[in-house]
Scaffold this motif. Sequence first.
Motif, PDB file in Angstrom:
ATOM      1  N   HIS A 158       0.806  -1.230   0.000  1.00 38.52           N
ATOM      2  CA  HIS A 158       0.000   0.000   0.000  1.00 38.52           C
ATOM      3  C   HIS A 158       0.834   1.271   0.000  1.00 38.52           C
ATOM      4  CE1 HIS A 158      -3.530  -2.481   0.556  1.00 38.52           C
ATOM      5  NE2 HIS A 158      -2.975  -3.025   1.633  1.00 38.52           N
ATOM      6  N   GLN A 159       2.111   1.151  -0.313  1.00 38.76           N
ATOM      7  CA  GLN A 159       2.964   2.321  -0.491  1.00 38.76           C
ATOM      8  C   GLN A 159       3.473   2.337  -1.920  1.00 38.76           C
ATOM      9  OE1 GLN A 159       6.110   4.273   2.277  1.00 38.76           O
ATOM     10  NE2 GLN A 159       7.268   2.829   1.037  1.00 38.76           N
ATOM     11  N   LEU A 160       3.413   3.513  -2.547  1.00 38.16           N
ATOM     12  CA  LEU A 160       3.870   3.651  -3.918  1.00 38.16           C
ATOM     13  C   LEU A 160       5.216   4.352  -3.946  1.00 38.16           C
ATOM     14  CD1 LEU A 160       0.552   4.832  -5.622  1.00 38.16           C
ATOM     15  CD2 LEU A 160       1.461   2.507  -5.472  1.00 38.16           C
ATOM     16  N   CYS A 161       6.136   3.785  -4.724  1.00 35.84           N
ATOM     17  CA  CYS A 161       7.451   4.402  -4.927  1.00 35.84           C
ATOM     18  C   CYS A 161       7.520   4.929  -6.362  1.00 35.84           C
ATOM     19  CB  CYS A 161       8.572   3.386  -4.692  1.00 35.84           C
ATOM     20  SG  CYS A 161       8.717   2.843  -2.982  1.00 35.84           S
ATOM     21  N   PHE A 162       7.671   6.237  -6.512  1.00 33.72           N
ATOM     22  CA  PHE A 162       7.782   6.876  -7.817  1.00 33.72           C
ATOM     23  C   PHE A 162       9.257   7.048  -8.163  1.00 33.72           C
ATOM     24  CE2 PHE A 162       3.521   7.717  -6.784  1.00 33.72           C
ATOM     25  CZ  PHE A 162       2.829   8.239  -7.867  1.00 33.72           C
ATOM     26  N   TYR A 163       9.669   6.495  -9.301  1.00 29.20           N
ATOM     27  CA  TYR A 163      11.040   6.653  -9.780  1.00 29.20           C
ATOM     28  C   TYR A 163      11.022   7.747 -10.842  1.00 29.20           C
ATOM     29  CZ  TYR A 163      12.060   2.426  -7.179  1.00 29.20           C
ATOM     30  OH  TYR A 163      12.207   1.509  -6.160  1.00 29.20           O
ATOM     31  N   ILE A 164      11.616   8.886 -10.505  1.00 29.43           N
ATOM     32  CA  ILE A 164      11.518  10.090 -11.322  1.00 29.43           C
ATOM     33  C   ILE A 164      12.867  10.423 -11.941  1.00 29.43           C
ATOM     34  CG2 ILE A 164      10.825  12.512 -11.367  1.00 29.43           C
ATOM     35  CD1 ILE A 164       8.578  10.651 -10.498  1.00 29.43           C
ATOM     36  N   MET A 165      12.868  10.673 -13.253  1.00 33.21           N
ATOM     37  CA  MET A 165      14.089  11.054 -13.945  1.00 33.21           C
ATOM     38  C   MET A 165      14.305  12.554 -13.834  1.00 33.21           C
ATOM     39  SD  MET A 165      16.756  10.433 -15.634  1.00 33.21           S
ATOM     40  CE  MET A 165      16.524   8.709 -16.074  1.00 33.21           C
ATOM     41  N   ARG A 173       7.859   8.785  -2.285  1.00 33.47           N
ATOM     42  CA  ARG A 173       6.901   7.804  -1.781  1.00 33.47           C
ATOM     43  C   ARG A 173       5.605   8.461  -1.335  1.00 33.47           C
ATOM     44  NH1 ARG A 173      12.020   6.693  -0.623  1.00 33.47           N
ATOM     45  NH2 ARG A 173      12.811   4.586  -0.998  1.00 33.47           N
ATOM     46  N   LEU A 174       4.520   7.714  -1.524  1.00 35.64           N
ATOM     47  CA  LEU A 174       3.239   8.134  -0.971  1.00 35.64           C
ATOM     48  C   LEU A 174       2.365   6.909  -0.756  1.00 35.64           C
ATOM     49  CD1 LEU A 174       0.900   7.965  -3.384  1.00 35.64           C
ATOM     50  CD2 LEU A 174       1.917  10.105  -4.096  1.00 35.64           C
ATOM     51  N   ASP A 175       1.396   7.024   0.124  1.00 34.79           N
ATOM     52  CA  ASP A 175       0.455   5.937   0.371  1.00 34.79           C
ATOM     53  C   ASP A 175      -0.617   5.961  -0.703  1.00 34.79           C
ATOM     54  OD1 ASP A 175       1.759   5.107   2.710  1.00 34.79           O
ATOM     55  OD2 ASP A 175       0.671   6.560   3.932  1.00 34.79           O
ATOM     56  N   GLY A 176      -1.004   4.785  -1.180  1.00 37.58           N
ATOM     57  CA  GLY A 176      -2.028   4.721  -2.211  1.00 37.58           C
ATOM     58  C   GLY A 176      -1.969   3.420  -2.979  1.00 37.58           C
ATOM     59  N   THR A 177      -2.761   3.349  -4.040  1.00 35.86           N
ATOM     60  CA  THR A 177      -2.812   2.141  -4.864  1.00 35.86           C
ATOM     61  C   THR A 177      -2.468   2.480  -6.306  1.00 35.86           C
ATOM     62  OG1 THR A 177      -5.156   2.378  -5.471  1.00 35.86           O
ATOM     63  CG2 THR A 177      -4.651   1.230  -3.380  1.00 35.86           C
ATOM     64  N   LEU A 178      -1.911   1.502  -7.009  1.00 32.99           N
ATOM     65  CA  LEU A 178      -1.587   1.704  -8.417  1.00 32.99           C
ATOM     66  C   LEU A 178      -2.838   1.906  -9.261  1.00 32.99           C
ATOM     67  CD1 LEU A 178       1.334  -0.669  -9.516  1.00 32.99           C
ATOM     68  CD2 LEU A 178       1.295   1.820  -9.442  1.00 32.99           C
ATOM     69  N   ASN A 179      -3.941   1.294  -8.861  1.00 28.61           N
ATOM     70  CA  ASN A 179      -5.179   1.428  -9.631  1.00 28.61           C
ATOM     71  C   ASN A 179      -5.572   2.898  -9.777  1.00 28.61           C
ATOM     72  OD1 ASN A 179      -5.419  -1.323  -9.960  1.00 28.61           O
ATOM     73  ND2 ASN A 179      -6.759  -1.603  -8.205  1.00 28.61           N
ATOM     74  N   ASN A 180      -5.523   3.640  -8.676  1.00 29.68           N
ATOM     75  CA  ASN A 180      -5.899   5.057  -8.729  1.00 29.68           C
ATOM     76  C   ASN A 180      -4.918   5.874  -9.555  1.00 29.68           C
ATOM     77  OD1 ASN A 180      -8.152   4.624  -7.145  1.00 29.68           O
ATOM     78  ND2 ASN A 180      -7.103   5.082  -5.223  1.00 29.68           N
ATOM     79  N   ILE A 181      -3.627   5.615  -9.374  1.00 32.96           N
ATOM     80  CA  ILE A 181      -2.609   6.358 -10.121  1.00 32.96           C
ATOM     81  C   ILE A 181      -2.697   6.045 -11.605  1.00 32.96           C
ATOM     82  CG2 ILE A 181      -0.131   6.629 -10.483  1.00 32.96           C
ATOM     83  CD1 ILE A 181      -1.146   8.012  -7.987  1.00 32.96           C
TER      84      ILE A 181
END
Length: 241
Positions: A158-165, A173-181
């Motif tokens: 339930h934690q999302l890790c965003f890999y940003i260039m 990082r933020l709490d959430g689901t991949l479905n919503n993103i």
Amino acid sequence: MLKIAICDDEEVFGQHLKQIVSQFFDERNVEHEVRLFCSGEEFVKLNMDMAKYQIVFLDINMEELDGISTAKRLRELCKDAFVVFVTAFIDYALDGYGVDAIRYILKNSSNFNKSVNECIEAILEKMHYAVKIHRFPFKEGTKDINEDNIVYIESNLHQLCFYIMKHELEVYRLDGTLNNIENSLDNTKFVRIHQSYLVNMKYVKNMKLQKAMLIDGRELPIAKPRYKKVRKIFANYKGAM
């Protein structure tokens, strides 16, 4: 932000071209960054960071690593950059087909400035240029992120890790689901390759053995039931560029 690279071993000419390009975007209030490289070697040393540049102006007649060879190295990492050859000679036109050059501009042309401006306008039209900015409440602080700079997103408990260039790969990082993103991002670029991974096709170099190989050498798993569909999407994405 649009990122433009100019690669020319004649510094005076390179600075002249940089000024023309910067003025074009300044007059249109387009956020941009223009960086000048003084050799093909300097540019290719960026490795995966070469892929950050959407438009690349290359002098063909550089010593050691010429423009054609530099473009080939770029294409190994990035298929969607717009390559423009700037040259004093037209004899190399056929060589550009192998690296999908969008245009040749003659250095000694009396209409050089006009040719550069027309070239950029053509590129922006092909890009359908529009920056998509998303505001995310990361644990590291709220940030505005250009959608194109998201390499991939990983879900873990339930934690999302965003890999940003950015200048280098950064993680937020933020709490959430991949479905919503997933529903909020461009579905022509971002593909759910696994229950835990959402990937930007821009940064995928190849796919094999149920893995997505990213341009920096990372390998992400592709779920077996999704593999055939993901490969088809990947092929269509690369073919549409």
